[in-house]
Motif scaffolding. Structure first.
Motif, mmCIF file in Angstrom:
data_model
loop_
_atom_site.group_PDB
_atom_site.id
_atom_site.type_symbol
_atom_site.label_atom_id
_atom_site.label_comp_id
_atom_site.label_asym_id
_atom_site.label_seq_id
_atom_site.Cartn_x
_atom_site.Cartn_y
_atom_site.Cartn_z
ATOM 1 N N PRO A 1 -0.984 -8.076 -6.446
ATOM 2 C CA PRO A 1 -2.058 -7.169 -6.020
ATOM 3 C C PRO A 1 -2.639 -6.304 -7.128
ATOM 4 O O PRO A 1 -3.860 -6.130 -7.212
ATOM 5 C CB PRO A 1 -1.383 -6.322 -4.938
ATOM 6 C CG PRO A 1 -0.336 -7.222 -4.367
ATOM 7 C CD PRO A 1 0.175 -8.015 -5.530
ATOM 8 N N PHE B 1 1.344 -13.394 -1.581
ATOM 9 C CA PHE B 1 0.513 -12.224 -1.865
ATOM 10 C C PHE B 1 0.496 -11.293 -0.651
ATOM 11 O O PHE B 1 0.626 -10.070 -0.779
ATOM 12 C CB PHE B 1 -0.903 -12.680 -2.207
ATOM 13 C CG PHE B 1 -1.828 -11.576 -2.666
ATOM 14 C CD1 PHE B 1 -2.006 -11.319 -4.016
ATOM 15 C CD2 PHE B 1 -2.527 -10.806 -1.749
ATOM 16 C CE1 PHE B 1 -2.859 -10.306 -4.441
ATOM 17 C CE2 PHE B 1 -3.375 -9.796 -2.155
ATOM 18 C CZ PHE B 1 -3.547 -9.543 -3.508
ATOM 19 N N LEU C 1 1.655 -7.248 -0.004
ATOM 20 C CA LEU C 1 0.814 -6.184 0.554
ATOM 21 C C LEU C 1 1.479 -5.480 1.733
ATOM 22 O O LEU C 1 1.136 -4.338 2.049
ATOM 23 C CB LEU C 1 -0.525 -6.756 1.017
ATOM 24 C CG LEU C 1 -1.534 -7.199 -0.048
ATOM 25 C CD1 LEU C 1 -2.830 -7.614 0.620
ATOM 26 C CD2 LEU C 1 -1.796 -6.097 -1.066
ATOM 27 N N LEU D 1 -4.253 0.550 -4.031
ATOM 28 C CA LEU D 1 -5.362 -0.280 -4.514
ATOM 29 C C LEU D 1 -6.648 0.536 -4.652
ATOM 30 O O LEU D 1 -7.750 0.013 -4.483
ATOM 31 C CB LEU D 1 -5.585 -1.464 -3.559
ATOM 32 C CG LEU D 1 -4.403 -2.417 -3.369
ATOM 33 C CD1 LEU D 1 -4.763 -3.514 -2.376
ATOM 34 C CD2 LEU D 1 -3.962 -3.037 -4.694
ATOM 35 N N LEU E 1 -6.233 -4.129 2.922
ATOM 36 C CA LEU E 1 -6.736 -3.655 1.635
ATOM 37 C C LEU E 1 -7.331 -2.258 1.764
ATOM 38 O O LEU E 1 -7.119 -1.402 0.903
ATOM 39 C CB LEU E 1 -7.779 -4.633 1.085
ATOM 40 C CG LEU E 1 -7.273 -5.622 0.011
ATOM 41 C CD1 LEU E 1 -6.171 -6.497 0.552
ATOM 42 C CD2 LEU E 1 -8.409 -6.480 -0.526
#
Length: 659
Positions: free
Chosen positions: A52, A80, A84, A94, A123
């Motif tokens: 990430p 991935f 997260l 992020l 995200l």
């Protein structure tokens, strides 16, 4: 890198994808080309190739994600995704990342575009900034995924130019300028003709021959090792070598559809579960390969040793692998253009818009060029659909019609799409999985794709042609991958309702044989321990199969097995053959006829539903039938019935795998 006008560009973008069958990869590559034309150094890679925080190296990120299984991310994005989901990640983890995303989905699934939605949401939870709202494509749309992708990508271009305006003297690279590819084919001896002119497409200068960038031995290139070429994007899959034991037609010779039962043996002990998927990698016919070689004028180079060469000089060169090829398909040396065409490139695929844009550079016929470029114009999306998708026109046929197009052989792997494997839900389970100690058996149910188009032309898939010609003893390279049904032995005592019309019965057959095996194991354990049933279930739960086809005589696959198993285990099979009576009857109709049984097993006994088969109308009709059953047999209204189905989904009791 040097951009037109001589200025230095340090604009960077990452296009990351999660792709199960290759569709998301196709759209990711299209997004990558769009951004390259805006002078971004662009990386296109699977999510699992990154961590990430590495996304922060780029000005912004575009994520293209398909949904698989029960709203899951594809296999090449799950590592991935697990990163997260770590609980210790701070909410600003992020914060330095700008992003947008596009989801590829199928609205016949209850969890439409679920993977893209939860990825996008996560995200934002971790502090990333959305600079463009998420787009969502639907395979069920009459114009397919492009119906949403085309306007969304146009808005992506507009927003990128607003947020990251071009420097003084820079302009977007026009569509009539050919972008530098990430890699090209070249003669293994590196003795391709030398060019004297240079082309700059927002990338490093590169030699061209007759207006086309070609490696010439003077520009630093990196010969790609064959092992890298074989590195597929499905790295979570298990690569196996199997041998064909049986390739038997199940339907009568005069029947409209050819359906095959394949048995494959592997000289190793391999574990797999109901719902898991085996992928067969086909080969192009020698006739098709000869046609394209002759059509393109590739005869002088067709059988000379070649290699893939990277043209990239970015610091992030490790993000630019050479194009992946099906596992072990190019293992024999020397590699030649003919072998690449046979095993790697698809000339029978329906061409995408980007294909027409690229081949327009390879013709000197002004009328052909104009017509090809029309197909790339978003305002002519309907015309493109009518020319390609509706009649199922192939790349080879397009090249035959636009015969002035002459693609340099060095560009073959950049113009022709990758030849994809075809996935099959495994049909074997329980004792059918083992041949002998140390050996594994795989059984598949394969419908041969052969039909006539609206133009009355006969069509058959590349894999169809390949499978029909497989003789016993043939050795194949395949991959085994975990499916989306998530079947566990802990569910053995729970009742299951399976809806599997047509070849959708394949994973259902696997599950039925697996449950029969569990029943035998339970009985053996209880016998060994002299266990006496004391209010506990005596074996597996009720197993109910709803099967559908056109005609009982021709389409009732494995009916002899159902007769045997109904005597050996708590199995009931209900059938719907739509053409055997004046009024058509489908699986959803039989479900409603058995509403009392269905309601009892699902509501009172916490049963599990599996729906497998063709996507589109069938799964929607099945879901509507279940809602109707809950309303009629329970004390629910429509809203409460829908809520109960959603509750079943959250509990993992409603599972759908359609294709």
């Amino acid at each position: 890198m040097t951009a037109p006008g001589g200025s230095k560009s340090n604009r960077t973008a990452a296009v990351v994808f999660g792709s199960e069958t290759g569709n998301a990869l196709d759209y990711a590559e299209e997004a990558g080309r769009l951004l390259e034309r805006l002078h971004f150094q662009t990386v296109v890679t699977s999510l699992d190739a990154l961590d990430p925080l590495s996304l922060a190296r780029f000005d912004f990120v575009v994520a293209v994600i398909s949904t698989t299984g029960q709203g899951d991310l594809p296999a090449n994005a799950r590592s991935f995704w697990r990163l997260l989901l770590r609980k210790r990640l701070p909410p600003d983890y992020l914060r330095s990342i700008d992003f947008t995303s596009f989801g590829l989905g199928d609205s016949s699934y209850p969890r439409f575009n679920w993977a893209a939605r939860k990825f996008h949401k996560r995200l934002i939870q971790l502090g990333a900034h959305e600079f463009l709202p998420r787009g969502e494509g639907d395979e069920q749309h009459e114009e397919g995924l492009d119906a949403t992708w085309v306007p969304w990508s146009a808005e992506l271009r507009r927003q990128v130019l607003l947020k990251y305006p071009l420097g003084e003297g820079l302009h977007p690279i026009p569509e009539d300028v050919l972008l530098q590819p990430k890699c090209l084919l070249s003669l293994a001896s590196n003795n391709t003709p030398r060019g004297t002119e240079l082309v700059c497409n927002g990338s490093d200068a590169f030699p061209i021959v007759d207006g086309i960038p070609i490696p010439d031995g003077t520009t630093p290139v990196q010969p790609a090792p064959l092992a890298a070429i074989l590195n597929t994007s499905d790295h979570n899959a298990q690569h196996l070598i199997v041998k064909v034991k049986q390739n038997r037609r199940l339907t009568p010779q005069g029947h409209w559809q050819d359906v095959r039962h394949l048995e494959l043996s592997c000289p190793a002990s391999i574990k797999y579960n109901p719902g898991d998927v085996l992928t067969i990698y086909p080969q192009n016919s020698l006739q098709d390969v000869d046609q394209i070689i002759e059509l393109m004028g590739w005869d002088p180079s067709a059988d000379q040793p070649v290699q893939f060469e990277s043209t990239n000089k970015m610091e992030e060169a490790d993000f630019y692998p050479v194009p992946p090829a099906p596992s072990n398909k190019l293992h024999s040396e020397p590699l030649t253009l003919r072998k690449v065409l046979i095993h790697y490139l698809d000339m029978r695929a329906i061409p995408r818009r980007s294909f027409f844009s690229t081949i327009a550079h390879f013709t000197n016929d002004d009328m052909h060029k104009e017509r090809l470029l029309e197909f790339t114009d978003p305002q002519y999306i309907d015309e493109l659909y009518d020319y390609t998708t509706r009649p199922r026109r192939s790349i080879l046929e397009v090249l035959q019609e636009f015969d002035s197009v002459k693609i340099p052989w060095q560009w073959a792997a950049n113009v022709l799409p990758k030849l994809r494997g075809r996935q099959f839900s495994i049909a074997s389970g329980g004792s059918c999985k083992c041949i002998a100690e140390g050996q594994t058996n795989f059984e598949l149910l394969a419908a041969i794709v052969r039909y006539k188009t609206v133009l009355k032309r006969l069509r058959e898939g590349v894999c169809t042609r390949y499978i029909t010609g497989l003789e016993p003893g043939t050795t194949l390279n395949v991959t085994l991958q975990k499916g989306g049904l998530n079947v566990h032995e802990s569910e053995a005592t729970r009742p299951v309702i399976m809806v599997g019309p047509g070849t959708g019965v394949a994973p259902m057959r696997s599950l039925i044989w697996e449950r029969y095996h569990w029943q035998q194991d339970i009985a053996a354990r209880r016998h060994a321990s002299a266990e006496i049933a004391s209010g506990r279930p005596n074996g597996i739960g009720e197993t109910v199969l709803f099967y559908g086809g056109r005609n009982q005589e021709a389409d009732f696959y494995y009916h002899q097995e159902w007769d045997f198993l109904e005597e050996e285990m708590p199995l009931q099979v209900f059938t719907a053959f739509s053409r055997d009576q004046p009024a058509k009857v489908y699986v959803q109709d039989i479900l409603k006829q058995q509403s009392e049984l269905v309601y009892k097993l699902l509501y009172f006994q916490d049963g599990i539903v599996y729906v497998c088969g063709a996507s589109g109308k069938m799964p929607r009709a099945v879901r509507a039938a279940l809602v109707e059953i809950f309303v009629d047999r329970g004390t629910m209204d429509n809203s409460a019935a829908e809520d109960y189905l959603q509750f079943m989904e959250k509990e993992g009791r409603y599972k759908q795998e359609t294709w």
